[in-house]
Structures are given as C-alpha cells and as structure tokens.
Design an enzyme around this catalytic site. Structure first.
Site, PDB file in Angstrom:
ATOM      1  N   CYS A 129      -1.413   3.802   3.408  1.00  0.00           N
ATOM      2  CA  CYS A 129      -2.401   4.086   4.455  1.00  0.00           C
ATOM      3  C   CYS A 129      -3.272   5.268   4.040  1.00  0.00           C
ATOM      4  CB  CYS A 129      -1.766   4.376   5.801  1.00  0.00           C
ATOM      5  SG  CYS A 129      -0.743   3.058   6.463  1.00  0.00           S
TER       6      CYS A 129
ATOM      7  N   ARG B 253      -4.979   2.761  -0.958  1.00  0.00           N
ATOM      8  CA  ARG B 253      -3.754   3.141  -0.256  1.00  0.00           C
ATOM      9  C   ARG B 253      -3.327   2.099   0.773  1.00  0.00           C
ATOM     10  NH1 ARG B 253      -2.738   8.780  -0.935  1.00  0.00           N
ATOM     11  NH2 ARG B 253      -1.254   8.641   0.782  1.00  0.00           N
TER      12      ARG B 253
ATOM     13  N   TRP C 227      -1.813   0.076   5.549  1.00  0.00           N
ATOM     14  CA  TRP C 227      -0.801  -0.749   4.883  1.00  0.00           C
ATOM     15  C   TRP C 227       0.293  -0.942   5.908  1.00  0.00           C
ATOM     16  CZ3 TRP C 227       4.381  -0.562   3.541  1.00  0.00           C
ATOM     17  CH2 TRP C 227       4.798  -1.479   2.573  1.00  0.00           C
TER      18      TRP C 227
ATOM     19  N   ASN D  67      -0.259   8.017   9.209  1.00  0.00           N
ATOM     20  CA  ASN D  67       0.373   7.469   8.009  1.00  0.00           C
ATOM     21  C   ASN D  67       1.829   7.903   8.036  1.00  0.00           C
ATOM     22  OD1 ASN D  67       1.030   6.479   5.505  1.00  0.00           O
ATOM     23  ND2 ASN D  67      -0.062   8.044   4.340  1.00  0.00           N
ATOM     24  N   GLY D  68       2.755   6.979   7.808  1.00  0.00           N
ATOM     25  CA  GLY D  68       4.170   7.307   7.833  1.00  0.00           C
ATOM     26  C   GLY D  68       4.919   6.415   8.794  1.00  0.00           C
TER      27      GLY D  68
ATOM     28  N   GLU E 232       7.707  -3.143 -18.210  1.00  0.00           N
ATOM     29  CA  GLU E 232       6.411  -2.753 -17.662  1.00  0.00           C
ATOM     30  C   GLU E 232       5.421  -3.917 -17.715  1.00  0.00           C
ATOM     31  OE1 GLU E 232       3.181  -0.515 -16.125  1.00  0.00           O
ATOM     32  OE2 GLU E 232       5.355  -0.477 -15.894  1.00  0.00           O
TER      33      GLU E 232
ATOM     34  N   LYS F 246       3.517  -5.596 -14.469  1.00  0.00           N
ATOM     35  CA  LYS F 246       2.067  -5.722 -14.328  1.00  0.00           C
ATOM     36  C   LYS F 246       1.689  -7.157 -13.965  1.00  0.00           C
ATOM     37  CE  LYS F 246       0.972  -2.243 -13.991  1.00  0.00           C
ATOM     38  NZ  LYS F 246       2.171  -1.521 -14.050  1.00  0.00           N
TER      39      LYS F 246
ATOM     40  N   GLU G  34       2.624  -7.859 -10.322  1.00  0.00           N
ATOM     41  CA  GLU G  34       1.822  -7.111  -9.352  1.00  0.00           C
ATOM     42  C   GLU G  34       0.472  -7.750  -9.078  1.00  0.00           C
ATOM     43  OE1 GLU G  34       2.923  -2.416  -9.649  1.00  0.00           O
ATOM     44  OE2 GLU G  34       1.859  -3.262 -11.360  1.00  0.00           O
TER      45      GLU G  34
ATOM     46  N   HIS H 162      22.525 -13.910 -22.527  1.00  0.00           N
ATOM     47  CA  HIS H 162      23.479 -13.685 -21.447  1.00  0.00           C
ATOM     48  C   HIS H 162      22.912 -14.128 -20.096  1.00  0.00           C
ATOM     49  CE1 HIS H 162      26.305 -11.452 -24.004  1.00  0.00           C
ATOM     50  NE2 HIS H 162      25.212 -11.000 -24.605  1.00  0.00           N
TER      51      HIS H 162
ATOM     52  N   LYS I   1      -1.129   1.898  -3.380  1.00  0.00           N
ATOM     53  CA  LYS I   1      -1.045   2.762  -4.557  1.00  0.00           C
ATOM     54  C   LYS I   1      -0.017   3.873  -4.406  1.00  0.00           C
ATOM     55  CE  LYS I   1      -2.528   4.194  -8.569  1.00  0.00           C
ATOM     56  NZ  LYS I   1      -2.260   3.369  -9.755  1.00  0.00           N
TER      57      LYS I   1
END
Length: 614
Positions: A2, A27, A75, A101-102, A487, A491, A494, A510, A609
């Site tokens: 947010c 955000r 968000w 926000n929170g 990583e 990516k 995402e 395995h 983000k």
C-alpha cells in the site's frame, strides 16, 4: 505494501497526490483513492478499483480542488479489491477521513465494540474500524484530532502507517506509524508538508524530510514547526534528514517497462555500488573499519532475508564461509523469530532488504538485538527502518527499484556481500593475497562484462517466444549457481505466472526428474567451474527423458552445445563472481516471456514491492 501520499500547504493538492500515487503504485495496485477538503470545508472522496489511472478517470470532471488531501493505492489485506474497500475511509459523522497501510490485528473485537455503540460499517476493512475508533475517541474526550488519534492507537494491536484529516480543521494533517514506513517532507519555512510511504513522491518538492519512528504521531500545520509526540503524549525531538535522489531513476527512460530499464541499469548501478569501496588491491568499507573488533571476533554469522534477498544471502553464505572461514546460517526472516532461534552475543546477524522496510526482517532484527547479537544491514533505501535499526551496514546504492520483480537490487546485494566477505577475509588474513587481488580486479570488471552480456538481449527475446507455451519450468544449478537457479525460477513465477522450481542439480534425481517430459523446459546454469562435469551428466539424464534444455554456459563452451536445445553464453569470470553474470539472462528470459504473454511486467498480480505486513 500500500502507498500513502498526503499534502497540506498552499498548492492545489490533487495533482501532487496523483503524481505521488503513480510513483508509489509499485506498492499496491488493487484500488486507489483520494480525499480532498475544498475551500468550503467540504470533503470530497473519489475511489476506483484498479490502478491510479482508473482513479483519475473516476475523478475526472469532479470537484478536485483543495490545498489539503490524502491519497492511497492499495494492496488488499482485508476485503476483496473493490470501491467499497478502497481507501480513503470516512467516519460515520462524515468529518474524519483516513488512509492506512498495515494491519490492525484486533480490528474484529474493536468493530464489535463500536457496533454496540451505534457505529455502522460500509466496508470489510480494518481501516474503517480505525477511523470510527478515532471518531469515538474524539467525541468521548472532546479533543483535537491528534489527541483522538493517540487515544485510538493506544487501543490498537498491529502495524500501521496512517494519515488522517478532519474537514472541520482543514489546517491540520495528522500522521502516525508503527511497523510500517512513513516519511514527512518539510517545505520552506514550514509553509507546506508532504507525506508518503517513502521518499519518492517527495523528492521533487523538498530535500528536507523526517522519518517517523514506531509509535510516533506527527502534526502537520502550515506555518508552524512540525510537532511529533509518542503514544504516551511525550514530545519527540524532530530530526530533519536530507535526501539526495536521482529523479531520472523514477522514470522509464525510454524503456517499455521499469523492469527492463533496471536490468539494463545494472552495469552503472554496480559501478556506483563499488565506487570508493573497491580498489585493485584493497576493499575499504567504513562499516568494517569502524566495527573491526566486533566483526572479526564473531563466531557465527546469521543472514536473515526474504524472497530475492534470501537468494542473495545463500550466495553470501558461500562467500563468507569460503573466504572468512566463519560458519554462516541463512534463515527466512519470516520463520526466524517463530522457531525460538539460538542467538549468542558473539553472533553477527546480517539483515538484507531492498526496501529496508520488510516487516519480517525488521521483526527478526528486533529479536536478535534483544538477545545481544550485533546487527549488520544491507539495504538499498537510505533512511529506511532497517537502516536505522541496525548497528552498522552497507547501502547498496543502486537507486530506486520500481519494478516489483527485483533485478538490480539482487546484483547490488551480491556485490555488497562480496565486498564484505573480501574486506573481512583480508582483515582476518584468511585469504591468500594473490587470490584477493585477483578477485578485486575481476570484480571491478563485472560491470563491463554485464554490458557485453546485455547485447544478447535480442537473442534472448527470440528464445523467449519459444517458451510461452510452458506451464512448468525447472531451473538447476550447482555450487555458486544453485541460488541463481532459485532466483531465476522466482523471477519467472513472479511476472509470467508460469510455475517454476529451482533445485540443486544433483537433487533432480531425488524427485523432480519425475516431471521431465517433452513439455517441461529445464534450464541449467552450467558455467565452466567446479561441478561442471556433473551438471553435464544431469543434462544427459534430462535429454534421455525427452526434456527440452536451455543452458547458460561460459562462452567458448562446446560440450553443452551438443546436448542443449538452446544455449546462452556468458563471459568468463571467477567462480564466486559467476552469479553476477548468470542471473542476467534469467532476468531477461523471464521478462521477455511475460511480455510475449501480454502480462503487466512491472505490476504483476497479487504482488507488491515493499512487504510491510506479515
């Protein structure tokens, strides 16, 4: 998560607020809203589901006048993305308006209590409960807005950054924070104040800012000095900081997306990161010089991080153990404090975060400090909460990262971890001098090698078109390149929404090999270093089962050419520095696959983000 923007002064607020929301949209982008108090003290609130552009459409042609206002890009946490759940939220009386926000963790109990007192609710959010609670406190105590905010927040459990207005007092903007970032910009002679979740919306108007600490409330009144109190009503000294932000980094600079721009920014960013720190035969870090005894006497390092930063931490573990001969553990910050970790006074905890506001990492830091550990931060955002909470640390200095999927922050973090490992190893005498010089010289060449590698962008773009069909991907690597495989998979997940898993190449047998068929692309990171032959054997196993292979190899490799369906060459470098190069084509591949699928690369669904809530 947010984004909050607020303004009070002499200028018309709407354009400032909307411009700020655009800069904070990374955000959160489920919904957006703005509240303004006009010259007749009327409160106008406009909201829209979707992005800031949808809000602009909703507000078009309506009264957007007023020199005071607050705005929000969301968000979602409580309640689905919708107009009714979008911020700002207005109190029952119609006088108070809030953005938040929170998470207010005890909002359910508070909501029931307020409902019994006659308050009604129009949304599913915890935020509406908070604005009603502030109204209740104001009515009960017959007090000014700031005092009502203080009373209300003392009854709240959880995290918050809030901005609140009262249409009956348009000369006052009240903001507060706990566990979620908030910064106040101060105009010349206190003539105006700017409020935001981070400094990016403020930088174009003033360089003078105040970063609020937890449980602090700021009262912004044009023409008066900024006033800060804590939840116990104790006055707090105002500490003004200077920000120095390159505003060009907040624009796409001719690139179609921030993510691609930030991938191409990496050579320059890494040069900035190493500037004044890396020399041909030495590494100078003030954090190491000023805390030499404490760092050199450490018996263990613990790295705490989340997401991409955690992957950087896995490489940092190898660097520190290999060169400094000190044991290193790497923990997900989100799990660290919940498993009752053994933390000793001789431990050094390294906290890694791009934003410097990651809620789980902040909580891990606080636990480690309580137990006597020394805290070393590696962050990008100057003045961020983690930067202020740590004992010392390193800024990665790669500039604002707007694309939600982290790219240049990852390579910046790796560069700082490499510098830290080399500085400590040199001070401890655990690295051979010739090897140390070889590493420092080669590290200095990495930006030029990334420049060369980025020239393969068009080839990787062509390759990406072949793989838009995929619904699953497997990424494999060994040693230094195993975290790169993790990583690369992250990516792709995402931004392309393709399920992808990263594994150590030897672990393929395995379990994951059961997934391999002619519809399963398998990407190997197979540079010509230790373990290369074993990775080639893993490729043969995949090939024998009809898998389609993409291989990232050291230029000049001929053996893999015979096996892989697609090959991406990277310049030769020393093994510990290979991740700085091998991750680049994985960033580009994910980007181009997502673009080919027509997806929103910079703002992928469900992600934000800066993760400032648990």
């Amino acid at each position: 998560m947010c984004g909050i923007v607020g303004y009070i002064g002499q200028r018309q607020a709407y354009d400032i607020l909307i411009g700020g929301l655009h800069r904070l949209e990374y955000r959160g982008y489920d919904s957006a809203g703005v509240a303004l108090i006009n010259a007749e003290d009327q409160l106008n609130v406009y909201k829209a589901k979707g992005k800031v552009a949808d809000l602009e459409t909703a507000a078009a042609g309506k009264d957007c006048s007023g020199t005071v206002g607050i705005a929000h890009t969301r968000w979602a946490t409580h309640g689905e993305p919708s107009v009714r759940n979008a911020h700002p939220h207005v109190s029952d009386s119609g006088n108070l308006v809030i953005v938040h926000n929170g998470i207010i963790e005890n909002y359910t109990i508070l909501r029931k209590q307020l409902a019994k007192k006659g308050f009604t609710f129009k949304s599913d959010t915890d935020t509406e409960v908070l604005v009603q609670l502030i109204q209740y406190a104001q009515d009960k105590h017959k007090c000014p807005l700031a005092e009502a905010v203080r009373h209300a927040l003392n009854k709240c459990i959880g995290a918050y950054a809030i901005a609140v207005l009262d249409r009956r007092d348009p000369g006052t903007l009240v903001v507060a924070r706990k566990g979620s970032p908030l910064v106040v910009g101060i105009g010349k002679d206190n003539s105006e104040f700017f409020v935001a979740s981070d400094a990016t919306p403020i930088a174009g108007y003033t360089q003078n800012v105040v970063y609020l600490d937890d449980e602090q409330i700021a009262v912004c009144q044009p023409g008066k000095e900024l006033k800060i109190i804590d939840l116990k009503n104790k006055k707090v000294d105002v500490s003004v900081k200077q920000i120095d932000m390159d505003l060009d980094m907040l624009d796409r600079g001719g690139f179609p997306h921030f993510m691609l721009k930030e991938i191409f920014d990496q050579p320059r960013c890494l040069r900035d990161c190493m500037s004044g720190r890396l020399f041909d035969d030495k590494v100078i870090l003030s954090a190491v010089r000023n805390n030499r005894a404490r760092l050199l006497s450490a018996t263990r390092f613990i790295i705490v991080a989340c997401g991409t930063s955690w992957h950087a931490g896995l490489i940092g573990k190898q660097l520190i153990e290999h060169y400094c001969k000190i044991p290193v553990e790497v923990d997900y910050a989100s799990e660290f404090r919940y498993r009752d970790p053994v933390i000793l006074p001789t431990d050094v905890v390294i906290a890694i975060s791009q934003s410097g506001e990651t809620a789980d990492t902040l909580a891990a830091i606080k636990l480690a400090k309580e137990r006597g550990a020394f805290i070393f931060g590696i962050v990008n955002a100057v003045g961020s909460s983690i930067a202020r909470e740590t004992d010392t640390g390193i800024y990665i200095h790669v500039g604002p990262e707007i694309g939600v999927a982290s790219t240049k922050a990852f390579t910046g973090q790796l560069t700082c971890l490499t510098l830290l490992a080399l500085a400590l190893a040199n001070a401890k005498g655990t690295v051979d001098h010739d090897e140390f010089v070889s590493l420092t010289k080669e590290l200095g060449q990495i930006p030029d090698k990334i420049d060369k590698l980025l020239k393969e962008n068009d080839c990787i773009k062509q390759l990406a078109r072949t793989y838009t069909y995929a619904t699953n991907f497997l990424y494999l690597g060994r040693g230094w390149n195993y975290p790169v495989a993790l990583e690369g998979a992250l990516k792709l997940k995402e931004i392309s929404y393709i399920h992808a898993e990263g594994y150590p190449a030897a672990e393929m047998k395995h379990g994951p090999i059961a997934l391999v068929d002619n519809m399963m692309p398998v990407l190997f990171v197979a540079t010509h270093h230790e373990g290369y032959e074993k990775v080639v054997s893993n490729m043969q196993e995949v090939k024998a089962r009809g898998g389609r292979i993409i291989a990232v190899v050291t230029e000049g490799d001929t053996e893999v050419q015979k096996i892989a369906d697609e090959v991406i060459n990277v310049p030769s470098t020393l093994a510990p520095l290979a991740p700085l190069l091998t991750v680049i084509p994985l960033q580009l591949l994910a980007y181009h696959i997502a673009v080919e699928k027509g997806l929103d690369v910079d703002q992928p669904r469900n992600l934000a983000k800066s993760v400032t809530v648990e």
